[in-house]
Design a protein around this motif. Sequence first.
Motif, PDB file in Angstrom:
ATOM      1  N   ALA A 164       0.811  -1.216   0.000  1.00  0.00           N
ATOM      2  CA  ALA A 164       0.000   0.000   0.000  1.00  0.00           C
ATOM      3  C   ALA A 164       0.845   1.267   0.000  1.00  0.00           C
ATOM      4  O   ALA A 164       0.362   2.331  -0.426  1.00  0.00           O
ATOM      5  CB  ALA A 164      -0.928  -0.006   1.212  1.00  0.00           C
ATOM      6  N   THR A 165       2.089   1.176   0.467  1.00  0.00           N
ATOM      7  CA  THR A 165       2.939   2.367   0.559  1.00  0.00           C
ATOM      8  C   THR A 165       4.088   2.350  -0.444  1.00  0.00           C
ATOM      9  O   THR A 165       5.026   3.133  -0.312  1.00  0.00           O
ATOM     10  CB  THR A 165       3.504   2.499   1.988  1.00  0.00           C
ATOM     11  OG1 THR A 165       4.254   1.315   2.314  1.00  0.00           O
ATOM     12  CG2 THR A 165       2.393   2.680   3.009  1.00  0.00           C
ATOM     13  N   ALA A 167       4.244   3.512  -3.349  1.00  0.00           N
ATOM     14  CA  ALA A 167       4.381   4.791  -4.056  1.00  0.00           C
ATOM     15  C   ALA A 167       5.343   5.719  -3.322  1.00  0.00           C
ATOM     16  O   ALA A 167       5.992   6.573  -3.949  1.00  0.00           O
ATOM     17  CB  ALA A 167       3.018   5.456  -4.209  1.00  0.00           C
ATOM     18  N   GLU A 168       5.453   5.567  -1.978  1.00  0.00           N
ATOM     19  CA  GLU A 168       6.350   6.417  -1.203  1.00  0.00           C
ATOM     20  C   GLU A 168       7.675   5.734  -0.889  1.00  0.00           C
ATOM     21  O   GLU A 168       8.533   6.324  -0.207  1.00  0.00           O
ATOM     22  CB  GLU A 168       5.687   6.809   0.123  1.00  0.00           C
ATOM     23  CG  GLU A 168       4.481   7.733  -0.029  1.00  0.00           C
ATOM     24  CD  GLU A 168       3.221   6.975  -0.375  1.00  0.00           C
ATOM     25  OE1 GLU A 168       2.980   5.925   0.239  1.00  0.00           O
ATOM     26  OE2 GLU A 168       2.488   7.428  -1.279  1.00  0.00           O
ATOM     27  N   ALA A 177       7.376  -0.395 -12.038  1.00  0.00           N
ATOM     28  CA  ALA A 177       6.582   0.827 -11.861  1.00  0.00           C
ATOM     29  C   ALA A 177       5.099   0.516 -11.738  1.00  0.00           C
ATOM     30  O   ALA A 177       4.377   1.160 -10.956  1.00  0.00           O
ATOM     31  CB  ALA A 177       6.843   1.783 -13.026  1.00  0.00           C
ATOM     32  N   TRP A 178       4.605  -0.487 -12.459  1.00  0.00           N
ATOM     33  CA  TRP A 178       3.168  -0.772 -12.449  1.00  0.00           C
ATOM     34  C   TRP A 178       2.686  -1.274 -11.087  1.00  0.00           C
ATOM     35  O   TRP A 178       1.515  -1.137 -10.744  1.00  0.00           O
ATOM     36  CB  TRP A 178       2.799  -1.776 -13.544  1.00  0.00           C
ATOM     37  CG  TRP A 178       3.501  -3.107 -13.457  1.00  0.00           C
ATOM     38  CD1 TRP A 178       4.606  -3.491 -14.151  1.00  0.00           C
ATOM     39  CD2 TRP A 178       3.134  -4.231 -12.639  1.00  0.00           C
ATOM     40  NE1 TRP A 178       4.962  -4.782 -13.816  1.00  0.00           N
ATOM     41  CE2 TRP A 178       4.066  -5.253 -12.893  1.00  0.00           C
ATOM     42  CE3 TRP A 178       2.097  -4.457 -11.721  1.00  0.00           C
ATOM     43  CZ2 TRP A 178       4.008  -6.488 -12.262  1.00  0.00           C
ATOM     44  CZ3 TRP A 178       2.033  -5.697 -11.090  1.00  0.00           C
ATOM     45  CH2 TRP A 178       2.980  -6.700 -11.361  1.00  0.00           C
ATOM     46  N   ARG A 180       3.676  -0.176  -8.113  1.00  0.00           N
ATOM     47  CA  ARG A 180       3.685   0.846  -7.069  1.00  0.00           C
ATOM     48  C   ARG A 180       2.284   1.351  -6.731  1.00  0.00           C
ATOM     49  O   ARG A 180       2.068   1.888  -5.640  1.00  0.00           O
ATOM     50  CB  ARG A 180       4.602   2.000  -7.475  1.00  0.00           C
ATOM     51  CG  ARG A 180       6.090   1.657  -7.328  1.00  0.00           C
ATOM     52  CD  ARG A 180       6.966   2.843  -7.644  1.00  0.00           C
ATOM     53  NE  ARG A 180       8.371   2.539  -7.426  1.00  0.00           N
ATOM     54  CZ  ARG A 180       9.069   2.856  -6.331  1.00  0.00           C
ATOM     55  NH1 ARG A 180       8.457   3.483  -5.336  1.00  0.00           N
ATOM     56  NH2 ARG A 180      10.342   2.563  -6.220  1.00  0.00           N
ATOM     57  N   ALA A 181       1.344   1.195  -7.634  1.00  0.00           N
ATOM     58  CA  ALA A 181      -0.035   1.627  -7.353  1.00  0.00           C
ATOM     59  C   ALA A 181      -0.923   0.480  -6.881  1.00  0.00           C
ATOM     60  O   ALA A 181      -2.126   0.675  -6.702  1.00  0.00           O
ATOM     61  CB  ALA A 181      -0.638   2.269  -8.599  1.00  0.00           C
ATOM     62  N   ASP A 182      -0.334  -0.730  -6.667  1.00  0.00           N
ATOM     63  CA  ASP A 182      -1.110  -1.919  -6.276  1.00  0.00           C
ATOM     64  C   ASP A 182      -2.386  -2.010  -7.125  1.00  0.00           C
ATOM     65  O   ASP A 182      -3.512  -1.920  -6.611  1.00  0.00           O
ATOM     66  CB  ASP A 182      -1.471  -1.860  -4.787  1.00  0.00           C
ATOM     67  CG  ASP A 182      -2.123  -3.162  -4.280  1.00  0.00           C
ATOM     68  OD1 ASP A 182      -2.048  -4.188  -4.983  1.00  0.00           O
ATOM     69  OD2 ASP A 182      -2.724  -3.129  -3.198  1.00  0.00           O
ATOM     70  N   PRO A 183      -2.229  -2.226  -8.439  1.00  0.00           N
ATOM     71  CA  PRO A 183      -3.361  -2.081  -9.366  1.00  0.00           C
ATOM     72  C   PRO A 183      -4.512  -3.054  -9.137  1.00  0.00           C
ATOM     73  O   PRO A 183      -5.652  -2.754  -9.493  1.00  0.00           O
ATOM     74  CB  PRO A 183      -2.707  -2.313 -10.734  1.00  0.00           C
ATOM     75  CG  PRO A 183      -1.491  -3.143 -10.448  1.00  0.00           C
ATOM     76  CD  PRO A 183      -0.994  -2.638  -9.130  1.00  0.00           C
ATOM     77  N   GLU A 184      -4.244  -4.196  -8.521  1.00  0.00           N
ATOM     78  CA  GLU A 184      -5.298  -5.193  -8.323  1.00  0.00           C
ATOM     79  C   GLU A 184      -5.837  -5.204  -6.897  1.00  0.00           C
ATOM     80  O   GLU A 184      -6.658  -6.048  -6.556  1.00  0.00           O
ATOM     81  CB  GLU A 184      -4.765  -6.588  -8.683  1.00  0.00           C
ATOM     82  CG  GLU A 184      -4.176  -6.707 -10.086  1.00  0.00           C
ATOM     83  CD  GLU A 184      -5.235  -6.540 -11.159  1.00  0.00           C
ATOM     84  OE1 GLU A 184      -6.423  -6.801 -10.880  1.00  0.00           O
ATOM     85  OE2 GLU A 184      -4.868  -6.146 -12.287  1.00  0.00           O
TER      86      GLU A 184
END
Length: 314
Positions: A164-165, A167-168, A177-178, A180-184
Amino acid sequence: MTAPRAVGVRLPYAAVPAAVHAWVEQELGSPVVGTVEQVGGMSPGCATRLTCADGTRAFVKAVGAELNPDTPGLFRREAAVLAHLGEHALWARMLASYDDGDWVALLIEDVEGRHPDFTDAAELEAVLDGVDRLSEVLQDRDVPSSVDLVDVAHRFRVWAESLATLAEAPEATPVPAWLRADPEGWAGVLREQAALPMPHVVHWDIRVDNLLRRPSGEVVFVDWGTAARGPAWADPLLARLERVDEPWFDASTASSPALTEAGDEVVTAFLAGFGAHLAVRSVVAVDVNLPTLNDFRIRESRRMLEAVARRTGR
């Protein structure tokens, strides 16, 4: 042959304190005349096969807080777990344990055998069958709450936080890179799993260096220092991580009743969370006398996150 994925730098038996040597010979009833050092695993302590003057054989592992402040605790947990689990053909029998407050040592049955070869279909199938049997046996054995077992639910929550973190996380964190936003929403899946009951003991460290194959073919599970309370599917999944970087992994998880019940999304979330957490640790962890551990983290993280990409078509 499949080589151990985890290989540390170990203290030889000759460098272990004299008090531990004396305890070993007292317990075995005969002087030690031969040693064979083992290399698998990350502990900085000794892991040695012993032969005594009277022919007695045993395996000893010993570590002091001066080598690493955390490893004695793992040995204490292993001693307590083996004492409560009792004897079974699926694990090596503990003969005795030593603890002077600094150095901790275990004398364990010396299992005649070698690490199984995961590239051999028959040996791999024997391992997976053995893991299923181990899971069944452990459901009928208990370790009291006074023993500090690893809390898998807590681990899942930690992995979820790592996801969850991301991105930071530091830019140097080796994740795609994909992710870092936890897309699923894998962090949410892990938190849901952490909220489920986990009443049973699991080994929680199924790797080829923690497995021995007897000449008769039976598989023996060793190194119980990270024994945990966790879901029934944990050990079957960990056993398959040896080949997580192959499509075989996906087909094999689909053939496991425990993993099928858990669901494909849970398997992928496990890989994403574990892989992300190892990646984060690789840039922030401080390791004492464990010089090969960080390379291991990076390799294992890469293998798991590449499997996530394969499973999700990224």
